[in-house]
Design a protein around this motif. Sequence first.
Motif, PDB file in Angstrom:
ATOM      1  N   LYS A  26       0.801  -1.229   0.000  1.00  0.00           N
ATOM      2  CA  LYS A  26       0.000   0.000   0.000  1.00  0.00           C
ATOM      3  C   LYS A  26       0.828   1.272   0.000  1.00  0.00           C
ATOM      4  O   LYS A  26       0.362   2.312  -0.445  1.00  0.00           O
ATOM      5  N   VAL A  27       2.043   1.203   0.502  1.00  0.00           N
ATOM      6  CA  VAL A  27       2.874   2.410   0.560  1.00  0.00           C
ATOM      7  C   VAL A  27       3.953   2.429  -0.523  1.00  0.00           C
ATOM      8  O   VAL A  27       4.796   3.308  -0.543  1.00  0.00           O
ATOM      9  N   GLY A  28       3.928   1.453  -1.416  1.00  0.00           N
ATOM     10  CA  GLY A  28       4.832   1.452  -2.554  1.00  0.00           C
ATOM     11  C   GLY A  28       6.099   0.641  -2.398  1.00  0.00           C
ATOM     12  O   GLY A  28       6.970   0.683  -3.259  1.00  0.00           O
ATOM     13  N   HIS A  29       6.222  -0.112  -1.311  1.00  0.00           N
ATOM     14  CA  HIS A  29       7.388  -0.978  -1.146  1.00  0.00           C
ATOM     15  C   HIS A  29       7.225  -2.215  -2.023  1.00  0.00           C
ATOM     16  O   HIS A  29       6.133  -2.774  -2.123  1.00  0.00           O
ATOM     17  N   VAL A  30       8.309  -2.655  -2.623  1.00  0.00           N
ATOM     18  CA  VAL A  30       8.272  -3.837  -3.477  1.00  0.00           C
ATOM     19  C   VAL A  30       8.195  -5.082  -2.601  1.00  0.00           C
ATOM     20  O   VAL A  30       9.082  -5.345  -1.796  1.00  0.00           O
ATOM     21  N   LEU A  31       7.111  -5.823  -2.754  1.00  0.00           N
ATOM     22  CA  LEU A  31       6.967  -7.099  -2.054  1.00  0.00           C
ATOM     23  C   LEU A  31       7.642  -8.220  -2.842  1.00  0.00           C
ATOM     24  O   LEU A  31       8.332  -9.055  -2.277  1.00  0.00           O
ATOM     25  N   LEU A  32       7.396  -8.219  -4.146  1.00  0.00           N
ATOM     26  CA  LEU A  32       8.012  -9.198  -5.045  1.00  0.00           C
ATOM     27  C   LEU A  32       8.330  -8.501  -6.368  1.00  0.00           C
ATOM     28  O   LEU A  32       7.499  -7.756  -6.890  1.00  0.00           O
ATOM     29  N   PRO A  33       9.513  -8.747  -6.935  1.00  0.00           N
ATOM     30  CA  PRO A  33       9.850  -8.112  -8.215  1.00  0.00           C
ATOM     31  C   PRO A  33       9.159  -8.807  -9.391  1.00  0.00           C
ATOM     32  O   PRO A  33       8.731  -9.958  -9.295  1.00  0.00           O
ATOM     33  N   ALA A  34       9.085  -8.091 -10.495  1.00  0.00           N
ATOM     34  CA  ALA A  34       8.548  -8.673 -11.729  1.00  0.00           C
ATOM     35  C   ALA A  34       9.353  -9.920 -12.086  1.00  0.00           C
ATOM     36  O   ALA A  34      10.526 -10.041 -11.721  1.00  0.00           O
ATOM     37  N   SER A  35       8.723 -10.847 -12.760  1.00  0.00           N
ATOM     38  CA  SER A  35       9.315 -12.115 -13.218  1.00  0.00           C
ATOM     39  C   SER A  35       9.482 -13.147 -12.108  1.00  0.00           C
ATOM     40  O   SER A  35      10.096 -14.186 -12.328  1.00  0.00           O
ATOM     41  N   THR A  36       8.929 -12.871 -10.915  1.00  0.00           N
ATOM     42  CA  THR A  36       8.981 -13.850  -9.830  1.00  0.00           C
ATOM     43  C   THR A  36       8.034 -15.000 -10.142  1.00  0.00           C
ATOM     44  O   THR A  36       6.890 -14.785 -10.529  1.00  0.00           O
ATOM     45  N   ILE A  37       8.506 -16.210  -9.974  1.00  0.00           N
ATOM     46  CA  ILE A  37       7.656 -17.392 -10.110  1.00  0.00           C
ATOM     47  C   ILE A  37       6.979 -17.602  -8.760  1.00  0.00           C
ATOM     48  O   ILE A  37       7.652 -17.776  -7.741  1.00  0.00           O
ATOM     49  N   LEU A  38       5.669 -17.536  -8.755  1.00  0.00           N
ATOM     50  CA  LEU A  38       4.916 -17.583  -7.509  1.00  0.00           C
ATOM     51  C   LEU A  38       4.837 -18.986  -6.922  1.00  0.00           C
ATOM     52  O   LEU A  38       4.691 -19.965  -7.655  1.00  0.00           O
ATOM     53  N   THR A  39       4.927 -19.048  -5.596  1.00  0.00           N
ATOM     54  CA  THR A  39       4.786 -20.315  -4.873  1.00  0.00           C
ATOM     55  C   THR A  39       3.525 -20.241  -4.009  1.00  0.00           C
ATOM     56  O   THR A  39       2.962 -19.163  -3.813  1.00  0.00           O
ATOM     57  N   GLU A  40       3.114 -21.378  -3.498  1.00  0.00           N
ATOM     58  CA  GLU A  40       1.935 -21.415  -2.622  1.00  0.00           C
ATOM     59  C   GLU A  40       2.148 -20.526  -1.400  1.00  0.00           C
ATOM     60  O   GLU A  40       1.256 -19.790  -0.997  1.00  0.00           O
ATOM     61  N   ARG A  41       3.330 -20.582  -0.830  1.00  0.00           N
ATOM     62  CA  ARG A  41       3.641 -19.763   0.352  1.00  0.00           C
ATOM     63  C   ARG A  41       3.566 -18.273   0.037  1.00  0.00           C
ATOM     64  O   ARG A  41       3.057 -17.488   0.830  1.00  0.00           O
ATOM     65  N   MET A  42       4.069 -17.873  -1.131  1.00  0.00           N
ATOM     66  CA  MET A  42       3.995 -16.469  -1.545  1.00  0.00           C
ATOM     67  C   MET A  42       2.541 -16.028  -1.680  1.00  0.00           C
ATOM     68  O   MET A  42       2.169 -14.940  -1.242  1.00  0.00           O
ATOM     69  N   LEU A  43       1.718 -16.867  -2.287  1.00  0.00           N
ATOM     70  CA  LEU A  43       0.306 -16.521  -2.486  1.00  0.00           C
ATOM     71  C   LEU A  43      -0.410 -16.349  -1.152  1.00  0.00           C
ATOM     72  O   LEU A  43      -1.241 -15.453  -0.993  1.00  0.00           O
ATOM     73  N   GLN A  44      -0.078 -17.179  -0.174  1.00  0.00           N
ATOM     74  CA  GLN A  44      -0.672 -17.041   1.154  1.00  0.00           C
ATOM     75  C   GLN A  44      -0.247 -15.728   1.803  1.00  0.00           C
ATOM     76  O   GLN A  44      -1.055 -15.035   2.414  1.00  0.00           O
ATOM     77  N   ALA A  45       1.028 -15.365   1.643  1.00  0.00           N
ATOM     78  CA  ALA A  45       1.534 -14.118   2.219  1.00  0.00           C
ATOM     79  C   ALA A  45       0.911 -12.901   1.531  1.00  0.00           C
ATOM     80  O   ALA A  45       0.580 -11.912   2.188  1.00  0.00           O
ATOM     81  N   ILE A  46       0.736 -12.982   0.223  1.00  0.00           N
ATOM     82  CA  ILE A  46       0.139 -11.876  -0.539  1.00  0.00           C
ATOM     83  C   ILE A  46      -1.271 -11.584  -0.033  1.00  0.00           C
ATOM     84  O   ILE A  46      -1.664 -10.425   0.090  1.00  0.00           O
ATOM     85  N   ALA A  47      -2.018 -12.613   0.275  1.00  0.00           N
ATOM     86  CA  ALA A  47      -3.395 -12.442   0.756  1.00  0.00           C
ATOM     87  C   ALA A  47      -3.439 -11.624   2.043  1.00  0.00           C
ATOM     88  O   ALA A  47      -4.405 -10.900   2.287  1.00  0.00           O
ATOM     89  N   HIS A  48      -2.396 -11.681   2.847  1.00  0.00           N
ATOM     90  CA  HIS A  48      -2.352 -10.932   4.107  1.00  0.00           C
ATOM     91  C   HIS A  48      -2.066  -9.444   3.891  1.00  0.00           C
ATOM     92  O   HIS A  48      -2.142  -8.657   4.820  1.00  0.00           O
ATOM     93  N   HIS A  49      -1.723  -9.060   2.671  1.00  0.00           N
ATOM     94  CA  HIS A  49      -1.415  -7.663   2.351  1.00  0.00           C
ATOM     95  C   HIS A  49      -2.593  -6.950   1.683  1.00  0.00           C
ATOM     96  O   HIS A  49      -2.420  -5.885   1.104  1.00  0.00           O
ATOM     97  N   ASP A  50      -3.776  -7.531   1.759  1.00  0.00           N
ATOM     98  CA  ASP A  50      -4.982  -6.934   1.192  1.00  0.00           C
ATOM     99  C   ASP A  50      -4.844  -6.684  -0.317  1.00  0.00           C
ATOM    100  O   ASP A  50      -5.281  -5.674  -0.834  1.00  0.00           O
TER     101      ASP A  50
END
Length: 106
Positions: A26-50
């Motif tokens: 929400k404040v513009g910090h990069v959580l994951l860079p472009a070209s990242t191959i998503l994992t199940e764990r990443m998707l779960q973490a992303i959900a916590h960031h609204d």
Amino acid sequence: MNKHYHYLPLSKVTPGMVLADDLLDKVGHVLLPASTILTERMLQAIAHHDIHQLSIEGVAATEQEDSENLATQLERIEKIFRHIGESEPACILKSFVIHYRQGETK
């Protein structure tokens, strides 16, 4: 951003898909860079960031999915700009955002 991308709701993103653009919080910090191959764990973490949708490389959408996605985006724009009243600068900004989402470049 990659020319071959599509916005997908987070619920439709699966492990192994590739981000087409940097994922920002929400404040513009990069959580994951472009070209990242998503994992199940990443998707779960992303959900916590609204975060509700991601730009994914190489995903071909159906016409119905594109239409539904546009409708969702336009509803979100209406919600974001619901308190602007008759403010001319805000109305102009809203108009530009709507034209951008509809793929109209002027």
